[in-house]
Design an enzyme around this catalytic site. Sequence first.
Site, PDB file in Angstrom:
ATOM      1  N   LYS A  45       0.838  -1.193   0.000  1.00 24.70           N
ATOM      2  CA  LYS A  45       0.000   0.000   0.000  1.00 24.70           C
ATOM      3  C   LYS A  45       0.875   1.246   0.000  1.00 24.70           C
ATOM      4  O   LYS A  45       1.877   1.313   0.732  1.00 24.70           O
ATOM      5  CB  LYS A  45      -0.893  -0.032   1.241  1.00 24.70           C
ATOM      6  CG  LYS A  45      -1.885   1.105   1.395  1.00 24.70           C
ATOM      7  CD  LYS A  45      -2.720   0.864   2.663  1.00 24.70           C
ATOM      8  CE  LYS A  45      -3.825   1.883   2.842  1.00 24.70           C
ATOM      9  NZ  LYS A  45      -4.661   1.582   4.037  1.00 24.70           N
ATOM     10  N   SER A  72      -9.225   1.675   3.001  1.00 25.94           N
ATOM     11  CA  SER A  72      -8.384   2.418   2.097  1.00 25.94           C
ATOM     12  C   SER A  72      -7.324   1.568   1.401  1.00 25.94           C
ATOM     13  O   SER A  72      -6.611   2.045   0.522  1.00 25.94           O
ATOM     14  CB  SER A  72      -7.684   3.552   2.866  1.00 25.94           C
ATOM     15  OG  SER A  72      -6.877   3.024   3.908  1.00 25.94           O
ATOM     16  N   SER A 112      -9.726  -0.696   7.274  1.00 31.23           N
ATOM     17  CA  SER A 112      -9.158  -0.599   5.926  1.00 31.23           C
ATOM     18  C   SER A 112      -8.489  -1.859   5.422  1.00 31.23           C
ATOM     19  O   SER A 112      -8.096  -1.935   4.262  1.00 31.23           O
ATOM     20  CB  SER A 112      -8.175   0.578   5.847  1.00 31.23           C
ATOM     21  OG  SER A 112      -8.876   1.794   5.953  1.00 31.23           O
TER      22      SER A 112
END
Length: 394
Positions: A35, A112, A136
Amino acid sequence: MLLTSDPVHAFVDYPAVEVPSAASGPLAGLTFAVKDLYDVAGYPTGGGHPLVRQQSGIKTASAPAVQMLLDAGARFVGKTHTDEFAYSMNGENFHYGTPINVRAPGRIPGGSSSGSAAATSAGLVDFALGSDTGGSVRAPASYNGLIGLRPTFGRIDISSVMPLAETFDVVGWFARDMDTFARVGDVLLGDDVAGPPLTRFIVGDDIHALLLGELEEAAVRSASPRIAAHLQPAGAVIVSEDGLAAWRMIFRTMQAYEAWQANGAWITANNPTFGPGVRERFEWASRVTVEDYEAAAVRRRHVRERITGLLGDDTILAIPTTPGIAPLRGLDGDTLESYRNRALSMLCTAGLAGLPQISLPLAEHDGCPLGVSLVAPHGRDRALIDLARRIMAG
């Protein structure tokens, strides 16, 4: 990106830079993505926003969690999309677009950690790092049919990762199968806190009540026999005697205050363009006072005491991960915000209490995956993963 193609728009378009990894080790032969909140040597850290990416510069060292994976022999293949500053659960980035959820076509991947979930679900990598503040990792795991863990708070070093809310942020990861997932856990987690075997499970009735409808409830309940084959049923409980909406507000208040402490000065100085939802959340965060925060922190301690008391040292809380399958892409803001509030009310328990929660792809509705979660006592992450492995095996 070091792959030849990205059919699900999971990866940030950084130039391909090889990152050295060990020639052998427990993760040798596995590929992974990261990420774009984590520092990776040779890459910027963009945090889901073009201006952050522009100002980042090239990092000279990788975040400890990334380096542990490299040292264990895993091969890094690219950085993945995230919502702006990780302050969303949708995965629809205003600047970069939306990764494709191959398990639920036409629906959001969730955020996210959207790109990491999409890349793993599509089989582009064996596993991927995300992060979890309010859901997330857990929500995208539910939406994309993956295994995803929010570890015990503080269990894995999260330094050199862009912060959102420092008392909630944790390292997490996704995999499609339990063997790969457990191998990564063996590298990242270290030793568990000592404790007896996990032998019982309770069901959170008030969290179940937040499911969107009877069909979702039936789907989640269908997983109960698989759990009961390995744990003794110990009844149903009301998790929050104060109401889950009240717990959600404790979380939102503390998250917002911490998010503004971490990012407010930069936002004020740079006046960046944010997409819908993220913009409003930061505007609200700027108005949360230290008095609001301290009052919420007092209430948070009561949440921890409540959940710790329910679980003791040998009990699992079994709950749905999200209110339903992944929402459709492009929903209007009010509809999505209403869903977000329902989801946060379900997801906030483990974050407020600092406990490990694993989402497993045990249910399905309307042809799309729906996660079922297990929450374990503090520090029992590896015991939880071992239990999940047995449940997934049947």
